[in-house]
Design a protein around this motif. Structure first.
Motif, PDB file in Angstrom:
ATOM      1  N   LYS A  48       0.847  -1.188   0.000  1.00 51.50           N
ATOM      2  CA  LYS A  48       0.000   0.000   0.000  1.00 51.50           C
ATOM      3  C   LYS A  48       0.889   1.248   0.000  1.00 51.50           C
ATOM      4  O   LYS A  48       1.891   1.285   0.730  1.00 51.50           O
ATOM      5  N   PRO A  49       0.543   2.265  -0.795  1.00 48.54           N
ATOM      6  CA  PRO A  49       1.430   3.433  -0.901  1.00 48.54           C
ATOM      7  C   PRO A  49       1.748   4.127   0.410  1.00 48.54           C
ATOM      8  O   PRO A  49       2.814   4.702   0.555  1.00 48.54           O
ATOM      9  N   ASP A  50       0.828   4.108   1.392  1.00 46.47           N
ATOM     10  CA  ASP A  50       1.124   4.783   2.655  1.00 46.47           C
ATOM     11  C   ASP A  50       1.729   3.841   3.690  1.00 46.47           C
ATOM     12  O   ASP A  50       1.915   4.202   4.837  1.00 46.47           O
ATOM     13  N   ALA A  51       2.038   2.599   3.249  1.00 47.15           N
ATOM     14  CA  ALA A  51       2.653   1.654   4.180  1.00 47.15           C
ATOM     15  C   ALA A  51       4.128   2.002   4.371  1.00 47.15           C
ATOM     16  O   ALA A  51       4.782   2.571   3.499  1.00 47.15           O
ATOM     17  N   ALA A  52       4.651   1.640   5.512  1.00 46.02           N
ATOM     18  CA  ALA A  52       6.050   1.938   5.819  1.00 46.02           C
ATOM     19  C   ALA A  52       6.959   1.280   4.789  1.00 46.02           C
ATOM     20  O   ALA A  52       6.855   0.086   4.507  1.00 46.02           O
ATOM     21  N   LEU A  56       7.013   5.499  -3.148  1.00 42.93           N
ATOM     22  CA  LEU A  56       5.964   6.438  -3.516  1.00 42.93           C
ATOM     23  C   LEU A  56       6.260   7.036  -4.887  1.00 42.93           C
ATOM     24  O   LEU A  56       6.610   8.197  -5.025  1.00 42.93           O
ATOM     25  N   SER A  57       6.161   6.211  -5.918  1.00 37.26           N
ATOM     26  CA  SER A  57       6.264   6.712  -7.281  1.00 37.26           C
ATOM     27  C   SER A  57       5.002   7.503  -7.599  1.00 37.26           C
ATOM     28  O   SER A  57       4.036   7.494  -6.845  1.00 37.26           O
ATOM     29  N   THR A  58       5.014   8.179  -8.730  1.00 34.62           N
ATOM     30  CA  THR A  58       3.857   8.966  -9.118  1.00 34.62           C
ATOM     31  C   THR A  58       3.190   8.368 -10.353  1.00 34.62           C
ATOM     32  O   THR A  58       3.761   7.516 -11.030  1.00 34.62           O
ATOM     33  N   GLY A  59       1.975   8.841 -10.619  1.00 29.42           N
ATOM     34  CA  GLY A  59       1.271   8.398 -11.807  1.00 29.42           C
ATOM     35  C   GLY A  59       0.981   6.911 -11.788  1.00 29.42           C
ATOM     36  O   GLY A  59       0.766   6.299 -10.741  1.00 29.42           O
ATOM     37  N   LEU A  60       0.981   6.335 -12.969  1.00 28.53           N
ATOM     38  CA  LEU A  60       0.673   4.917 -13.100  1.00 28.53           C
ATOM     39  C   LEU A  60       1.607   4.046 -12.260  1.00 28.53           C
ATOM     40  O   LEU A  60       1.204   3.018 -11.725  1.00 28.53           O
ATOM     41  N   TRP A  61       2.851   4.479 -12.112  1.00 26.71           N
ATOM     42  CA  TRP A  61       3.862   3.647 -11.443  1.00 26.71           C
ATOM     43  C   TRP A  61       3.763   3.681  -9.932  1.00 26.71           C
ATOM     44  O   TRP A  61       4.522   3.014  -9.234  1.00 26.71           O
ATOM     45  N   ARG A  62       2.837   4.460  -9.406  1.00 21.86           N
ATOM     46  CA  ARG A  62       2.571   4.400  -7.965  1.00 21.86           C
ATOM     47  C   ARG A  62       2.132   2.985  -7.579  1.00 21.86           C
ATOM     48  O   ARG A  62       2.315   2.553  -6.438  1.00 21.86           O
ATOM     49  N   TYR A  63       1.554   2.275  -8.545  1.00 24.38           N
ATOM     50  CA  TYR A  63       1.111   0.896  -8.311  1.00 24.38           C
ATOM     51  C   TYR A  63       1.871  -0.085  -9.203  1.00 24.38           C
ATOM     52  O   TYR A  63       1.319  -1.043  -9.730  1.00 24.38           O
ATOM     53  N   GLY A  64       3.166   0.176  -9.350  1.00 27.70           N
ATOM     54  CA  GLY A  64       4.004  -0.657 -10.206  1.00 27.70           C
ATOM     55  C   GLY A  64       4.146  -2.090  -9.738  1.00 27.70           C
ATOM     56  O   GLY A  64       4.500  -2.967 -10.529  1.00 27.70           O
ATOM     57  N   ASP A  65       3.840  -2.364  -8.470  1.00 24.89           N
ATOM     58  CA  ASP A  65       3.953  -3.731  -7.949  1.00 24.89           C
ATOM     59  C   ASP A  65       3.014  -4.702  -8.668  1.00 24.89           C
ATOM     60  O   ASP A  65       3.264  -5.905  -8.668  1.00 24.89           O
ATOM     61  N   VAL A  66       1.914  -4.206  -9.235  1.00 22.05           N
ATOM     62  CA  VAL A  66       0.918  -5.092  -9.836  1.00 22.05           C
ATOM     63  C   VAL A  66       0.995  -5.096 -11.362  1.00 22.05           C
ATOM     64  O   VAL A  66       0.123  -5.651 -12.029  1.00 22.05           O
ATOM     65  N   LEU A  67       2.038  -4.511 -11.929  1.00 19.27           N
ATOM     66  CA  LEU A  67       2.161  -4.399 -13.371  1.00 19.27           C
ATOM     67  C   LEU A  67       3.225  -5.357 -13.910  1.00 19.27           C
ATOM     68  O   LEU A  67       4.145  -5.741 -13.189  1.00 19.27           O
ATOM     69  N   PRO A  68       3.116  -5.741 -15.189  1.00 16.40           N
ATOM     70  CA  PRO A  68       4.019  -6.764 -15.744  1.00 16.40           C
ATOM     71  C   PRO A  68       5.377  -6.230 -16.193  1.00 16.40           C
ATOM     72  O   PRO A  68       6.185  -6.977 -16.740  1.00 16.40           O
ATOM     73  N   SER A  76       7.570   5.248 -20.701  1.00 20.82           N
ATOM     74  CA  SER A  76       6.617   6.099 -19.987  1.00 20.82           C
ATOM     75  C   SER A  76       6.687   7.535 -20.471  1.00 20.82           C
ATOM     76  O   SER A  76       7.764   8.051 -20.795  1.00 20.82           O
ATOM     77  N   LEU A  77       5.513   8.175 -20.488  1.00 25.68           N
ATOM     78  CA  LEU A  77       5.421   9.590 -20.828  1.00 25.68           C
ATOM     79  C   LEU A  77       4.799  10.392 -19.681  1.00 25.68           C
ATOM     80  O   LEU A  77       4.391  11.530 -19.871  1.00 25.68           O
ATOM     81  N   GLY A  78       4.714   9.776 -18.495  1.00 23.70           N
ATOM     82  CA  GLY A  78       4.122  10.461 -17.352  1.00 23.70           C
ATOM     83  C   GLY A  78       2.629  10.262 -17.247  1.00 23.70           C
ATOM     84  O   GLY A  78       1.904  11.144 -16.772  1.00 23.70           O
ATOM     85  N   GLU A  79       2.151   9.103 -17.651  1.00 23.16           N
ATOM     86  CA  GLU A  79       0.726   8.785 -17.655  1.00 23.16           C
ATOM     87  C   GLU A  79       0.219   8.452 -16.247  1.00 23.16           C
ATOM     88  O   GLU A  79       0.981   8.134 -15.355  1.00 23.16           O
ATOM     89  N   GLY A  80      -1.096   8.505 -16.089  1.00 21.93           N
ATOM     90  CA  GLY A  80      -1.711   8.116 -14.817  1.00 21.93           C
ATOM     91  C   GLY A  80      -1.745   9.254 -13.814  1.00 21.93           C
ATOM     92  O   GLY A  80      -1.339  10.385 -14.075  1.00 21.93           O
ATOM     93  N   GLY A  81      -2.267   8.927 -12.628  1.00 22.14           N
ATOM     94  CA  GLY A  81      -2.379   9.924 -11.573  1.00 22.14           C
ATOM     95  C   GLY A  81      -3.413  10.989 -11.890  1.00 22.14           C
ATOM     96  O   GLY A  81      -3.309  12.129 -11.421  1.00 22.14           O
ATOM     97  N   SER A  82      -4.442  10.640 -12.663  1.00 21.47           N
ATOM     98  CA  SER A  82      -5.445  11.620 -13.080  1.00 21.47           C
ATOM     99  C   SER A  82      -6.334  12.020 -11.911  1.00 21.47           C
ATOM    100  O   SER A  82      -6.558  11.247 -10.983  1.00 21.47           O
ATOM    101  N   PRO A  83      -6.873  13.242 -11.939  1.00 24.09           N
ATOM    102  CA  PRO A  83      -7.699  13.718 -10.820  1.00 24.09           C
ATOM    103  C   PRO A  83      -9.067  13.058 -10.775  1.00 24.09           C
ATOM    104  O   PRO A  83      -9.608  12.623 -11.801  1.00 24.09           O
ATOM    105  N   LEU A  84      -9.617  12.975  -9.583  1.00 23.69           N
ATOM    106  CA  LEU A  84     -10.988  12.519  -9.360  1.00 23.69           C
ATOM    107  C   LEU A  84     -11.787  13.728  -8.915  1.00 23.69           C
ATOM    108  O   LEU A  84     -11.643  14.200  -7.794  1.00 23.69           O
TER     109      LEU A  84
END
Length: 420
Positions: A48-52, A56-68, A76-84
């Motif tokens: 989890k990103p706030d886990a010790a 803390l990558s940004t954009g799509l790579w904030r969750y790089g652990d689950v990607l192939p 990469s071109l800086g994709e992801g991290g879009s606002p809600l």
């Protein structure tokens, strides 16, 4: 990065090698053509990103652990991290207090397809692909062209005559060879020939009936689910509404929610809604069919990016699994909501994005979506990708002369200047 075990059939769970990305499941093919998805060695080391100690990558790579693909090897071109965005004004219109839009228009090529292209092209580069190929009406081709350019791999996009001009220009600006064919279906014939005969690497569907896009590319859409849950304060939305053509983002988000559920980050799954143009998925649900049928094309849609007359097994499966809905949208309602989003929320988005709000309106009025439900609609791309569709509804711009008295009278008559 997660370790890839192979590619797995959605329908029968048969496992195929990791390089089987250019095909469907041969076992299921005689009955239902089914897409393949990436299967990983378990367990995935999900942090989890706030886990010790979590990176803390940004954009799509904030969750790089689950990607192939690892972030270090990514194209990469800086994709992801879009606002809600909390769409308060639109929510007031519908009687919904928690209506949100996941706005993908700020991605590098201005659409959610950048998440798919990033993953697909990154894997293509690792596999030594010599040419990237896409069949596209716009967004997917523009994304494939940009990421192929970044990777230094030639790109060919097969499109058709009425594809939006700005997106074709965008593809060509990024160096892609763009080939226009007479009919939409011709794209697949030419593309399949290139894939089978020359070994080109496909990022999009290239045979019919379509089963979905490149399975590695679809993994990029998982991050939409991760980002949404984090942006909601680790809450799960009650409803996720997506404009759907082949259902790539639909299944991608579903897989992301599923991984978070398995990791104990969330305690339930959302209901998934497919906003579609010709009603193929809805027809399958209403008639208990195993696969969506091809529907008659009774009108030309303003939402070209979701203009398929036949849905996919993957989209139908996720709508059913989630106990969601399929909603057929009209041109009139789509353009009305495009205008409402722009004039009430300040967000000018492509027609397909507005189609998601048409589905929200339909379900809210029917009492299916409740007033306090948490609703997230995927806003897929910028309206500047295809402005001609909007311009056609606006009429001529008011022109006034330099003469101030005459111009003032004209502006007063138009209600622009206040009449004193």
């Amino acid at each position: 990065m997660a370790k890839v075990k192979g590619l797995q059939c959605l329908r029968c769970d048969a496992l195929y090698p990791a390089d089987h990305y250019a095909d469907d499941c041969p076992v299921c093919r005689p009955v239902v053509r089914s897409n393949l998805v990436v299967a990983y060695e378990q367990p995935i080391a999900l942090r989890k990103p706030d886990a010790a100690g979590a990176k803390l990558s940004t954009g799509l790579w904030r969750y790089g652990d689950v990607l192939p693909v690892s972030e270090a090897d990514a194209v990469s071109l800086g994709e992801g991290g879009s606002p809600l965005h909390h769409l308060r004004n639109a929510g007031d219109q519908l009687g919904l207090t928690q209506l949100y839009g996941k706005d993908e228009s700020g991605n590098p090529t201005w659409s959610f397809k950048d998440r798919l292209a990033c993953m697909a092209v990154s894997v293509a580069k690792q596999m030594g692909a010599r040419t990237i190929v896409s069949s596209s009406s716009g967004n997917a081709g523009a994304a494939a062209a940009a990421y192929a350019a970044k990777a230094g791999i030639p790109c060919v996009v097969f499109t058709f005559g009425w594809a939006a001009g700005p997106m074709v220009t965008q593809m060509r600006a990024c160096g892609a060879k763009v080939v226009s064919v007479p009919e939409k279906e011709d794209r697949w014939r030419f593309m399949e020939h290139a894939v089978r005969q020359y070994g080109w690497y496909p990022t999009s569907p290239f045979f019919g009936p379509a089963v979905g896009s490149n399975p590695y590319g679809i993994e990029g859409y998982k991050t939409l689910a991760y980002e949404t849950v984090e942006q909601l304060g680790w809450r799960v939305p009650d409803w996720c509404i997506l404009p759907v053509c082949y259902g790539d983002a639909l299944i991608g988000m579903w897989r992301g929610f599923g991984e978070m559920l398995a990791a104990g980050w969330i305690d339930r799954m959302p209901k998934m809604v497919a906003a579609e143009v010709y009603g193929s998925i809805g027809q399958a649900i209403d008639n208990d069919l195993e696969a969506p049928p091809a529907m008659p094309k009774t009108f030309d849609t303003v939402s070209g990016s979701i203009g398929a007359v036949q849905g996919t097994f993957q989209a139908l499966q996720i709508v059913r699994k989630s106990q969601g809905r399929a909603v057929t949208i009209s041109n009139e309602d789509t353009m009305r909501w495009q205008q409402l989003l722009a004039s009430r929320e300040g967000r000018y988005l492509e027609p397909a994005s507005a189609g998601g709000l048409v589905a929200v309106e339909h379900l809210a009025k029917a009492g299916v979506i409740k007033s306090d439900d948490v609703v997230v609609s995927l806003l897929t791309a910028s309206g500047l990708k295809d402005p001609a569709v909007t311009a056609a509804t606006q009429g001529d711009t008011l022109q006034v002369p330099s003469d101030m008295p005459t111009a003032t009278r004209m502006l007063e008559a138009a209600g622009i200047f206040p009449i004193i």
